[in-house]
Scaffold this motif. Structure first.
Motif, PDB file in Angstrom:
ATOM      1  N   LEU A 114       0.818  -1.219   0.000  1.00 48.56           N
ATOM      2  CA  LEU A 114       0.000   0.000   0.000  1.00 48.56           C
ATOM      3  C   LEU A 114       0.852   1.270   0.000  1.00 48.56           C
ATOM      4  O   LEU A 114       0.549   2.246  -0.691  1.00 48.56           O
ATOM      5  N   LEU A 134      -9.347   3.465   0.468  1.00 46.48           N
ATOM      6  CA  LEU A 134      -9.155   2.065   0.086  1.00 46.48           C
ATOM      7  C   LEU A 134     -10.485   1.504  -0.398  1.00 46.48           C
ATOM      8  O   LEU A 134     -11.527   1.656   0.264  1.00 46.48           O
ATOM      9  N   ASP A 137     -13.097  -0.753   1.597  1.00 48.37           N
ATOM     10  CA  ASP A 137     -13.911  -0.196   2.680  1.00 48.37           C
ATOM     11  C   ASP A 137     -15.026   0.630   2.095  1.00 48.37           C
ATOM     12  O   ASP A 137     -14.778   1.624   1.405  1.00 48.37           O
ATOM     13  N   TYR A 174      -5.600  -5.528  10.971  1.00 51.23           N
ATOM     14  CA  TYR A 174      -5.589  -4.104  10.607  1.00 51.23           C
ATOM     15  C   TYR A 174      -4.304  -3.415  11.060  1.00 51.23           C
ATOM     16  O   TYR A 174      -3.568  -3.929  11.888  1.00 51.23           O
ATOM     17  N   GLY A 175      -4.144  -2.180  10.572  1.00 50.25           N
ATOM     18  CA  GLY A 175      -3.210  -1.276  11.205  1.00 50.25           C
ATOM     19  C   GLY A 175      -3.859  -0.845  12.510  1.00 50.25           C
ATOM     20  O   GLY A 175      -5.076  -0.672  12.570  1.00 50.25           O
ATOM     21  N   GLU A 196       1.352  -1.949  12.134  1.00 52.62           N
ATOM     22  CA  GLU A 196       0.629  -2.631  11.052  1.00 52.62           C
ATOM     23  C   GLU A 196       0.417  -4.092  11.433  1.00 52.62           C
ATOM     24  O   GLU A 196       1.369  -4.812  11.687  1.00 52.62           O
ATOM     25  N   LYS A 197      -0.824  -4.496  11.491  1.00 59.11           N
ATOM     26  CA  LYS A 197      -1.225  -5.884  11.768  1.00 59.11           C
ATOM     27  C   LYS A 197      -0.412  -6.490  12.923  1.00 59.11           C
ATOM     28  O   LYS A 197       0.446  -7.359  12.716  1.00 59.11           O
ATOM     29  N   ILE A 209      -7.196   0.939  11.891  1.00 57.75           N
ATOM     30  CA  ILE A 209      -7.230   1.908  10.788  1.00 57.75           C
ATOM     31  C   ILE A 209      -8.218   1.366   9.762  1.00 57.75           C
ATOM     32  O   ILE A 209      -8.110   0.213   9.334  1.00 57.75           O
ATOM     33  N   ILE A 210      -9.198   2.189   9.405  1.00 58.73           N
ATOM     34  CA  ILE A 210     -10.040   1.796   8.280  1.00 58.73           C
ATOM     35  C   ILE A 210      -9.592   2.650   7.096  1.00 58.73           C
ATOM     36  O   ILE A 210      -8.888   3.637   7.262  1.00 58.73           O
ATOM     37  N   GLY A 211      -9.967   2.236   5.895  1.00 55.40           N
ATOM     38  CA  GLY A 211      -9.298   2.782   4.718  1.00 55.40           C
ATOM     39  C   GLY A 211      -9.608   4.192   4.276  1.00 55.40           C
ATOM     40  O   GLY A 211      -9.901   4.434   3.103  1.00 55.40           O
ATOM     41  N   TYR A 213      -7.784   8.124   4.632  1.00 51.74           N
ATOM     42  CA  TYR A 213      -6.642   8.896   5.129  1.00 51.74           C
ATOM     43  C   TYR A 213      -6.671  10.274   4.471  1.00 51.74           C
ATOM     44  O   TYR A 213      -6.937  10.369   3.267  1.00 51.74           O
ATOM     45  N   GLN A 235       4.672  -0.389   3.865  1.00 53.47           N
ATOM     46  CA  GLN A 235       3.393  -0.143   4.538  1.00 53.47           C
ATOM     47  C   GLN A 235       3.168   1.345   4.788  1.00 53.47           C
ATOM     48  O   GLN A 235       4.050   2.033   5.318  1.00 53.47           O
ATOM     49  N   THR A 237       1.151   2.445   6.990  1.00 54.62           N
ATOM     50  CA  THR A 237       1.118   2.568   8.451  1.00 54.62           C
ATOM     51  C   THR A 237       2.525   2.847   8.996  1.00 54.62           C
ATOM     52  O   THR A 237       2.691   3.669   9.906  1.00 54.62           O
ATOM     53  N   ARG A 259     -19.869   0.737   8.217  1.00 51.01           N
ATOM     54  CA  ARG A 259     -18.753   0.460   7.306  1.00 51.01           C
ATOM     55  C   ARG A 259     -18.832  -1.001   6.902  1.00 51.01           C
ATOM     56  O   ARG A 259     -19.110  -1.861   7.723  1.00 51.01           O
TER      57      ARG A 259
HETATM   58  C1  G1P Z   1      -4.753  -2.058   4.728  1.00 50.66           C
HETATM   59  C2  G1P Z   1      -3.805  -1.309   5.662  1.00 50.66           C
HETATM   60  C3  G1P Z   1      -4.243  -1.502   7.106  1.00 50.66           C
HETATM   61  C4  G1P Z   1      -5.687  -1.086   7.276  1.00 50.66           C
HETATM   62  C5  G1P Z   1      -6.593  -1.842   6.277  1.00 50.66           C
HETATM   63  C6  G1P Z   1      -8.014  -1.272   6.311  1.00 50.66           C
HETATM   64  O1  G1P Z   1      -4.574  -3.442   4.945  1.00 50.66           O
HETATM   65  O2  G1P Z   1      -2.484  -1.748   5.462  1.00 50.66           O
HETATM   66  O3  G1P Z   1      -3.430  -0.715   7.947  1.00 50.66           O
HETATM   67  O4  G1P Z   1      -6.110  -1.353   8.591  1.00 50.66           O
HETATM   68  O5  G1P Z   1      -6.103  -1.708   4.933  1.00 50.66           O
HETATM   69  O6  G1P Z   1      -8.889  -1.955   5.473  1.00 50.66           O
HETATM   70  P1  G1P Z   1      -5.125  -4.574   3.935  1.00 50.66           P
HETATM   71  O7  G1P Z   1      -6.532  -4.862   4.358  1.00 50.66           O
HETATM   72  O8  G1P Z   1      -5.065  -3.996   2.561  1.00 50.66           O
HETATM   73  O9  G1P Z   1      -4.231  -5.750   4.119  1.00 50.66           O
END
Ligand code: G1P
Length: 302
Positions: A114, A134, A137, A174-175, A196-197, A209-211, A213, A235, A237, A259
């Motif tokens: 990302l 993102l 979401d 998630y982040g 991150e995760k 973190i939801i997508g 920013y 990342q 994050t 969401r």
């Molecule tokens: C990404 C981000 C993560 C965030 C998430 C939200 O992860 O890296 O920090 O919490 O989107 O949907 P992914 O779901 O793409 O692995």
């Protein structure tokens, strides 16, 4: 002195992912094109950005993503056919995605994560603040989030990240953000640490973190020197954590609205059913079928 940060007009939508959770469907169809009732998931996301005043959208795509470009482009043949038939409603729905916004595309050639996808947007974004949405979401348009994030940014500056409380057994997906009270009050918080995760059991909070920013362009500089992190990917994050640790302002808005994670199969089904039930044209009939279906399931012998 007027110190109000400028209105954000550019939004970046990373859309280069392989969508492996939806294989085999995503073998030849981008996951962003999955229908949520009768619109592809990504159209809801573009509509959300446009509703928040962002008319310049950059999609960061990859191989096999041509259907995305076609969806937001004109389709003269189809338009003419609908015109000839006098089907104005369908014609409007076909033209809506074309007229939504000024949409640009850039290719992320290597799947480096990302953070790398966001970095691909640097030449287009320039030195302006910008949004990242993102596409997995889906935020219900009745629960505005971007406008609230923009308020926090207008007041406190810096970057703003959308957060949501999740169950502790889901935070490792998630982040995750550690936060403290901020001058924004209410749902606004100041982020003090990010991971991150996180490994199960090590998360500093339940705030995911939801997508969504709103980012200060200084993020590009940080991303350029961010090493691969979780999953061997660059990342976003991690870059935001660098800003936090450098004392730069990074705020959060804790979202408590609706969401849907359309990147997860079960959540995707729930989103589709819920949004279909709420539609004036489909809802009443579909809901009564659904009630019948559930009743029959309950009565069925196990
Ligand atoms: C990404 C981000 C993560 C965030 C998430 C939200 O992860 O890296 O920090 O919490 O989107 O949907 P992914 O779901 O793409 O692995």
């Amino acid at each position: 002195m007027n110190s109000t940060p400028p209105q954000i007009t550019k939004a970046v939508i990373p859309a280069a992912g392989l969508g492996t959770r939806f294989l085999p469907l995503t073998k030849a169809t981008p996951k962003e094109m999955l229908p949520v009732v009768d619109k592809p998931a990504i159209q809801y996301v573009v509509e959300e950005a446009v509703a928040a005043g962002m008319s310049d959208i950059l999609m960061v795509t990859g191989r096999n993503k041509r259907p995305l470009e076609d969806h937001f482009d004109r389709n003269y043949e189809l338009e003419e056919a609908l015109q000839r038939r006098g089907d104005q409603d369908k014609l409007n729905s076909v033209c809506a995605s074309t007229e939504l916004a000024d949409i640009h595309y850039v290719r992320q050639r290597d799947p480096k994560g990302l953070g790398h996808a966001v970095l691909c947007a640097a030449p287009h974004v320039g030195r302006e603040p910008f949004a990242v949405l993102l596409a997995d979401d889906l935020i219900d348009p009745r629960d505005p989030l971007l406008s609230r994030m923009a308020e926090v940014r207008a007041r406190l500056g810096g970057s703003v990240v959308a957060l949501m409380e999740v169950d502790s057994d889901a935070i490792h997906l998630y982040g995750c953000a550690a936060v403290e009270q901020s001058a924004a009050g209410g749902d606004g918080v100041r982020i003090t640490e990010l991971v991150e995760k996180p490994e199960p059991g090590t998360a500093p909070s339940n705030l995911a973190i939801i997508g969504r920013y709103l980012l200060d362009p200084e993020i590009f500089e940080v991303l350029r020197s961010t090493s691969p992190g979780r999953g061997g990917e660059i990342q976003l994050t991690d870059a935001l954590r660098t800003l936090v640790r450098a004392g730069r302002p990074v705020h959060g808005v804790v979202f408590s609205g609706r969401r849907y994670d359309t990147g997860d199969r079960a959540e995707y089904l729930r989103a589709t059913v819920r949004l279909a039930c709420e539609r004036e044209d489909l809802g009443p009939e579909f809901l009564s079928w659904l009630r019948e279906f559930v009743r029959a399931e309950e009565l069925a012998p196990v």
